[in-house]
Design a protein around this motif. Sequence first.
Motif, PDB file in Angstrom:
ATOM      1  N   ILE A 193       0.799  -1.226   0.000  1.00  0.00           N
ATOM      2  CA  ILE A 193       0.000   0.000   0.000  1.00  0.00           C
ATOM      3  C   ILE A 193       0.834   1.280   0.000  1.00  0.00           C
ATOM      4  CG2 ILE A 193      -1.991   1.137   1.011  1.00  0.00           C
ATOM      5  CD1 ILE A 193      -2.473  -1.795   0.170  1.00  0.00           C
ATOM      6  N   PRO A 194       1.845   1.412   0.884  1.00  0.00           N
ATOM      7  CA  PRO A 194       2.640   2.646   0.864  1.00  0.00           C
ATOM      8  C   PRO A 194       3.288   2.900  -0.498  1.00  0.00           C
ATOM      9  CG  PRO A 194       3.048   1.417   2.874  1.00  0.00           C
ATOM     10  CD  PRO A 194       2.256   0.522   1.980  1.00  0.00           C
ATOM     11  N   TYR A 195       3.734   1.845  -1.149  1.00  0.00           N
ATOM     12  CA  TYR A 195       4.352   2.016  -2.466  1.00  0.00           C
ATOM     13  C   TYR A 195       3.334   2.561  -3.463  1.00  0.00           C
ATOM     14  CZ  TYR A 195       6.673   1.033  -6.874  1.00  0.00           C
ATOM     15  OH  TYR A 195       7.220   1.158  -8.118  1.00  0.00           O
ATOM     16  N   LEU A 196       2.135   2.013  -3.444  1.00  0.00           N
ATOM     17  CA  LEU A 196       1.100   2.477  -4.368  1.00  0.00           C
ATOM     18  C   LEU A 196       0.795   3.950  -4.143  1.00  0.00           C
ATOM     19  CD1 LEU A 196      -1.430  -0.513  -4.291  1.00  0.00           C
ATOM     20  CD2 LEU A 196       0.193   0.059  -6.101  1.00  0.00           C
ATOM     21  N   ARG A 197       0.773   4.322  -2.881  1.00  0.00           N
ATOM     22  CA  ARG A 197       0.442   5.701  -2.543  1.00  0.00           C
ATOM     23  C   ARG A 197       1.550   6.670  -2.953  1.00  0.00           C
ATOM     24  NH1 ARG A 197      -0.273   4.970   2.513  1.00  0.00           N
ATOM     25  NH2 ARG A 197       1.766   5.684   3.232  1.00  0.00           N
ATOM     26  N   GLU A 198       2.788   6.245  -2.773  1.00  0.00           N
ATOM     27  CA  GLU A 198       3.909   7.158  -2.977  1.00  0.00           C
ATOM     28  C   GLU A 198       4.508   7.109  -4.385  1.00  0.00           C
ATOM     29  OE1 GLU A 198       6.728   6.343   0.069  1.00  0.00           O
ATOM     30  OE2 GLU A 198       5.252   6.493   1.684  1.00  0.00           O
ATOM     31  N   LYS A 199       4.437   5.960  -5.029  1.00  0.00           N
ATOM     32  CA  LYS A 199       5.174   5.791  -6.275  1.00  0.00           C
ATOM     33  C   LYS A 199       4.322   5.699  -7.534  1.00  0.00           C
ATOM     34  CE  LYS A 199       9.108   5.447  -4.037  1.00  0.00           C
ATOM     35  NZ  LYS A 199      10.163   6.470  -4.128  1.00  0.00           N
ATOM     36  N   THR A 200       3.028   5.499  -7.401  1.00  0.00           N
ATOM     37  CA  THR A 200       2.177   5.375  -8.585  1.00  0.00           C
ATOM     38  C   THR A 200       1.127   6.471  -8.586  1.00  0.00           C
ATOM     39  OG1 THR A 200       0.384   3.986  -7.701  1.00  0.00           O
ATOM     40  CG2 THR A 200       2.435   2.879  -8.312  1.00  0.00           C
ATOM     41  N   LYS A 201       0.445   6.610  -9.704  1.00  0.00           N
ATOM     42  CA  LYS A 201      -0.606   7.614  -9.836  1.00  0.00           C
ATOM     43  C   LYS A 201      -2.001   7.002  -9.714  1.00  0.00           C
ATOM     44  CE  LYS A 201       2.248  10.618 -12.746  1.00  0.00           C
ATOM     45  NZ  LYS A 201       2.371  11.324 -14.060  1.00  0.00           N
ATOM     46  N   LEU A 202      -2.068   5.738  -9.320  1.00  0.00           N
ATOM     47  CA  LEU A 202      -3.364   5.091  -9.178  1.00  0.00           C
ATOM     48  C   LEU A 202      -4.153   5.738  -8.040  1.00  0.00           C
ATOM     49  CD1 LEU A 202      -2.449   1.311  -9.573  1.00  0.00           C
ATOM     50  CD2 LEU A 202      -3.751   2.716 -11.185  1.00  0.00           C
ATOM     51  N   PRO A 203      -5.426   6.038  -8.270  1.00  0.00           N
ATOM     52  CA  PRO A 203      -6.252   6.670  -7.227  1.00  0.00           C
ATOM     53  C   PRO A 203      -6.772   5.645  -6.219  1.00  0.00           C
ATOM     54  CG  PRO A 203      -7.564   6.354  -9.206  1.00  0.00           C
ATOM     55  CD  PRO A 203      -6.170   5.885  -9.541  1.00  0.00           C
ATOM     56  N   VAL A 204      -5.855   5.039  -5.459  1.00  0.00           N
ATOM     57  CA  VAL A 204      -6.231   4.036  -4.467  1.00  0.00           C
ATOM     58  C   VAL A 204      -5.577   4.379  -3.130  1.00  0.00           C
ATOM     59  CG1 VAL A 204      -6.522   2.233  -6.207  1.00  0.00           C
ATOM     60  CG2 VAL A 204      -4.303   2.517  -5.085  1.00  0.00           C
ATOM     61  N   LYS A 205      -6.090   3.750  -2.074  1.00  0.00           N
ATOM     62  CA  LYS A 205      -5.542   3.983  -0.735  1.00  0.00           C
ATOM     63  C   LYS A 205      -5.719   2.735   0.112  1.00  0.00           C
ATOM     64  CE  LYS A 205      -9.872   5.902   1.102  1.00  0.00           C
ATOM     65  NZ  LYS A 205     -10.539   7.084   1.732  1.00  0.00           N
ATOM     66  N   ALA A 206      -5.083   2.730   1.271  1.00  0.00           N
ATOM     67  CA  ALA A 206      -5.181   1.603   2.189  1.00  0.00           C
ATOM     68  C   ALA A 206      -6.558   1.558   2.819  1.00  0.00           C
ATOM     69  CB  ALA A 206      -4.109   1.711   3.262  1.00  0.00           C
ATOM     70  N   GLY A 207      -7.091   0.353   2.930  1.00  0.00           N
ATOM     71  CA  GLY A 207      -8.345   0.135   3.623  1.00  0.00           C
ATOM     72  C   GLY A 207      -8.096  -0.595   4.934  1.00  0.00           C
ATOM     73  N   ALA A 208      -9.106  -1.283   5.421  1.00  0.00           N
ATOM     74  CA  ALA A 208      -9.002  -1.997   6.691  1.00  0.00           C
ATOM     75  C   ALA A 208      -8.112  -3.225   6.558  1.00  0.00           C
ATOM     76  CB  ALA A 208     -10.385  -2.410   7.168  1.00  0.00           C
ATOM     77  N   THR A 209      -7.478  -3.598   7.659  1.00  0.00           N
ATOM     78  CA  THR A 209      -6.715  -4.845   7.679  1.00  0.00           C
ATOM     79  C   THR A 209      -7.683  -6.013   7.817  1.00  0.00           C
ATOM     80  OG1 THR A 209      -6.425  -4.731  10.074  1.00  0.00           O
ATOM     81  CG2 THR A 209      -4.712  -3.741   8.703  1.00  0.00           C
ATOM     82  N   ILE A 210      -7.310  -7.122   7.206  1.00  0.00           N
ATOM     83  CA  ILE A 210      -8.162  -8.317   7.243  1.00  0.00           C
ATOM     84  C   ILE A 210      -7.295  -9.502   7.633  1.00  0.00           C
ATOM     85  CG2 ILE A 210      -9.566  -9.895   5.858  1.00  0.00           C
ATOM     86  CD1 ILE A 210     -10.494  -7.662   4.212  1.00  0.00           C
TER      87      ILE A 210
END
Length: 264
Positions: A193-210
């Motif tokens: 998740i941190p990589y997606l948030r910091e390194k990509t332009k995808l409009p996604v974020k971390a959700g709940a842990t499962i």
Amino acid sequence: MNVKPAAWVLAALLAGTSLAARAADLLDDVKARGSLRVGMEGTYPPFNYRDEKGELAGFDVDIAKAIAAKLGVKAEFTTTEWSGILAGLQSGKYDVIVNQVAATDKRRETFDFSAPYVISYPQLIVRANETRKLDTPADLKGKKIGVGQGSNYADLAKGIAGVEVRTYPGAPEYLQDLATGRIDAAINDSLLIPYLREKTKLPVKAGATIGKPEGNAIPFRKGNPKFKQAIDKALEDLKADGSYAKISTRWFERDVSKPPAAAR
């Protein structure tokens, strides 16, 4: 009178050959070849992916190279989609998979595993503008969840009542569908998740842990005790000499061989 002794000699030779065959170990093959054949996706950043030069990079790539060096050989990489990666190992296309493979009981029926080298936990990924409450299994009822085909996350999603599970070859495909609204959420490793948030332009974020923290390990074909011992020792040595912490901090800013603070 000479027939029986000759038969004994032949039987002894055959027995010796059989014992030698049984004694063969993957470690001997790796040493003789001079390379550790490593399977990975190559499309799963920050664990393994192609950089701007088209070369493999990522945490798993660095770990695989470091393990190979401890064995006195070089790492030789093969990339393949997650959906077929375990089958490739079983058929002998590579010696190990270094790709965040959860050491589940079901997989242990087919493969042996190293000691865990990463501790993380499953986590929901949702769109950046998501406002719905998606925190519990009950919240996910009626929702479309994207997961990698054949992954432990797929098994996890199938165990949630009322969820429509959609499987994909790998993370890039379902993350794209998530970003465009074709699915409601995805499940993957919390470390992604941190990589997606910091390194990509995808409009996604971390959700709940499962689920609970789990250990990801290195699988290989059964019946290779010397190889397992060598892989485990290599991992121990990498931790002892600080190499593991250096690699881990480079990619995640912490030591991922220990449970994340949020899950302790």
